[in-house]
Design a protein around this motif. Sequence first.
Motif, mmCIF file in Angstrom:
data_model
loop_
_atom_site.group_PDB
_atom_site.id
_atom_site.type_symbol
_atom_site.label_atom_id
_atom_site.label_comp_id
_atom_site.label_asym_id
_atom_site.label_seq_id
_atom_site.Cartn_x
_atom_site.Cartn_y
_atom_site.Cartn_z
ATOM 1 N N LEU A 1 46.149 7.709 26.315
ATOM 2 C CA LEU A 1 46.601 6.474 26.656
ATOM 3 C C LEU A 1 45.380 5.654 27.576
ATOM 4 O O LEU A 1 45.070 6.617 28.725
ATOM 5 C CB LEU A 1 47.991 6.482 27.508
ATOM 6 N N ASP A 2 45.013 4.560 27.291
ATOM 7 C CA ASP A 2 44.225 4.071 28.035
ATOM 8 C C ASP A 2 44.846 3.182 29.037
ATOM 9 O O ASP A 2 45.562 2.183 28.738
ATOM 10 C CB ASP A 2 43.263 3.013 27.190
ATOM 11 N N ILE A 3 45.102 3.733 30.221
ATOM 12 C CA ILE A 3 45.379 3.096 31.172
ATOM 13 C C ILE A 3 45.220 1.516 31.671
ATOM 14 O O ILE A 3 46.237 0.692 31.775
ATOM 15 C CB ILE A 3 45.257 3.484 32.825
ATOM 16 N N ASP A 4 44.102 1.112 31.273
ATOM 17 C CA ASP A 4 43.618 -0.278 31.561
ATOM 18 C C ASP A 4 44.338 -1.153 30.620
ATOM 19 O O ASP A 4 45.024 -2.287 30.638
ATOM 20 C CB ASP A 4 42.186 -0.433 31.661
ATOM 21 N N SER A 5 44.157 -0.838 29.042
ATOM 22 C CA SER A 5 44.515 -1.459 28.165
ATOM 23 C C SER A 5 46.128 -1.588 27.921
ATOM 24 O O SER A 5 46.740 -2.198 27.268
ATOM 25 C CB SER A 5 43.738 -1.319 27.050
ATOM 26 N N GLY A 6 46.400 -0.174 28.144
ATOM 27 C CA GLY A 6 47.812 0.213 27.676
ATOM 28 C C GLY A 6 48.088 0.507 26.258
ATOM 29 O O GLY A 6 49.174 1.103 25.858
ATOM 30 N N TYR A 7 47.066 0.629 25.590
ATOM 31 C CA TYR A 7 47.148 1.084 24.331
ATOM 32 C C TYR A 7 47.224 2.790 24.090
ATOM 33 O O TYR A 7 46.496 3.522 24.957
ATOM 34 C CB TYR A 7 45.675 0.686 23.448
ATOM 35 N N PHE A 8 48.130 3.223 23.076
ATOM 36 C CA PHE A 8 47.952 4.656 22.980
ATOM 37 C C PHE A 8 47.038 5.018 21.671
ATOM 38 O O PHE A 8 46.982 3.979 20.799
ATOM 39 C CB PHE A 8 49.482 4.964 22.614
ATOM 40 N N PHE A 9 46.501 6.279 21.597
ATOM 41 C CA PHE A 9 46.116 6.800 20.370
ATOM 42 C C PHE A 9 46.560 8.116 20.058
ATOM 43 O O PHE A 9 46.960 8.944 21.150
ATOM 44 C CB PHE A 9 44.526 6.660 20.883
ATOM 45 N N GLN A 10 46.600 8.241 19.010
ATOM 46 C CA GLN A 10 47.054 9.630 18.469
ATOM 47 C C GLN A 10 45.823 10.192 18.010
ATOM 48 O O GLN A 10 45.407 9.869 16.639
ATOM 49 C CB GLN A 10 48.240 9.755 17.767
ATOM 50 N N LEU A 11 45.528 11.569 18.308
ATOM 51 C CA LEU A 11 44.480 12.252 17.387
ATOM 52 C C LEU A 11 45.095 13.411 16.936
ATOM 53 O O LEU A 11 45.845 14.230 17.238
ATOM 54 C CB LEU A 11 43.546 12.821 18.354
ATOM 55 N N ASN A 12 44.532 13.758 15.630
ATOM 56 C CA ASN A 12 45.029 14.971 14.768
ATOM 57 C C ASN A 12 44.432 16.148 15.375
ATOM 58 O O ASN A 12 43.725 16.113 16.289
ATOM 59 C CB ASN A 12 44.606 14.774 13.530
ATOM 60 N N ARG A 13 44.758 17.244 14.764
ATOM 61 C CA ARG A 13 44.227 18.553 15.197
ATOM 62 C C ARG A 13 42.683 18.420 15.607
ATOM 63 O O ARG A 13 42.349 19.135 16.683
ATOM 64 C CB ARG A 13 44.590 19.497 14.285
#
Lengths: 97, 432
Positions: free
Chosen positions: A30-42
């Motif tokens: 989670l980028d606190i500034d932008s509010g965007y979430f990202f999901q990374l694979n293994r």
Amino acid sequence: MTHTALSEETRIGRRETVVSADVADDAILLDIDSGYFFQLNRTGARIWSLLEEPQTFGQLCASLQEQYGMEAGLCQADVSEFVADLNARGIVQVDKG
Amino acid sequence: MGVTEAFSPVAIEPAARLLLACTLRSPASDARGIEALAGAVADWDAFLVSADQCLAIPFVHRHLPAFDRFLPAAARLRLRQLHTAGTANNLQLAALLTRLHDQWFARRAIRYAAVKGAALAQRFYGDVAARTSRDLDLLVDPAACPATIRYLVDAGFRPCRGFELPADRAKWERYIAAMCDLNREISLRSPAGDLVDVHTSLDLTGGDFPTRHLLSRVETVPIFGKPIPALSTADLFVYLCYHHSRHNWTRLHWVADIGQVTAAPGFDAAAVRAVARRSGMEGLVEECQAMLGLLNAATRGEAPAGRGLAATMARQCLAHLAPGAESPLLAYHHRIDDSGFRWRHWFSLTAEEWRHRRGLVRKLRTVLRSSTPSWESYKALPLPKGLRWLYMPLRTGTHLVRHTPLRRLTRRKGSAAAQPSSDATIAPDTRG
């Protein structure tokens, strides 16, 4: 996507504004500034985990080669592309030194 | 819900036993125990619905390797989705906490403490995402409450759950001051949709958990590198017993909390007993710990027996794991128009509050909860600060009308006071 040329000495670290949690083998960022979430694979999650302490591109690739038994050139190309993507999204900071 | 149903027999379904085993630190929680229980689960969709309702998804997911082979592909995907979404939500709440700490509380040197939620998860589970958090509970120095609410409103937070502000901004200052003066808990929704509850007190009357004492004993929990003040372990543990018991242990993360905190290194049972004694809750704390043992036995299919408080609470918890169990809040709203139910409900809650405490003064204080002024009273009849004591008799009278056969008499006479739709005393917290 803009590629950042990475040398062996290029230092890569997490941005302070990005927080994360593990979900099984993946990671949620989670980028606190932008509010965007990202999901990374293994594999992405493994790289993110290695970046808990900033390290050079050379160190990062060496760790991954050791863990996954990848061929050096292929590993560097893949990791370079991945790190450039993370950098473009503001998830890591890249310091060419 | 309530004590009247506490003695109902509870059949422990295999799915409920598995949920409990995933939640508790019990012998049944090892891989072999989980696998044995999972083999008896017939409906995995229902299991996941129940796990989600009881806020046990992180605990279930943690044990996935032990029962993965029983899980249909669709259910596995659903579990993964629920866990991912929950993790994202937990991260968001924790990030919000650190942002508020940095940008408001630390900058203004305002005394506050994070209650439960992310701080509890980080401290006792080792990760903000290891336990479900649905909102952010902050205990704030009452003197700083109006400024804090105003800051949040200016930052785009929207008061909710009955705390909506009027369109006329000129009234906001007065309304916010009245809100903080009359309510111990104010709910706001962040621009991203997170629920933030600003508390000035953690109990109904402020007598059981004095805010000043709690804030003077805060301990620091590092979250994302920020030193977040949180309730001391002893204060937190007693508060958890109090809060979760009032809500009948309907959520499994509450049960897990008791086990996690108790098992934490440095858990000081003597300090907990001392805090509990000050609040008259030493018996409740002991019963909560005993309840864990009964729930552990329930993972082996042994139903809690007896009329003791521990057994009653264990049965309440199990009742909510049964298929089709209705949440207490939903049950309350389904029956709210039945004055007989409300009357019984009030007595039932009061009886529970009495049972949870020792000492006549403390017990009597629980009766006052229905008479304490609230923001709802102010909205219905805005009185200046000097006259707000009038809310006490007015609210008591309204409650009497609402909860007793008097309501029928007033309704026959066409009194507006008996109309439920315009009732100004229905608070979001049905326990109040």
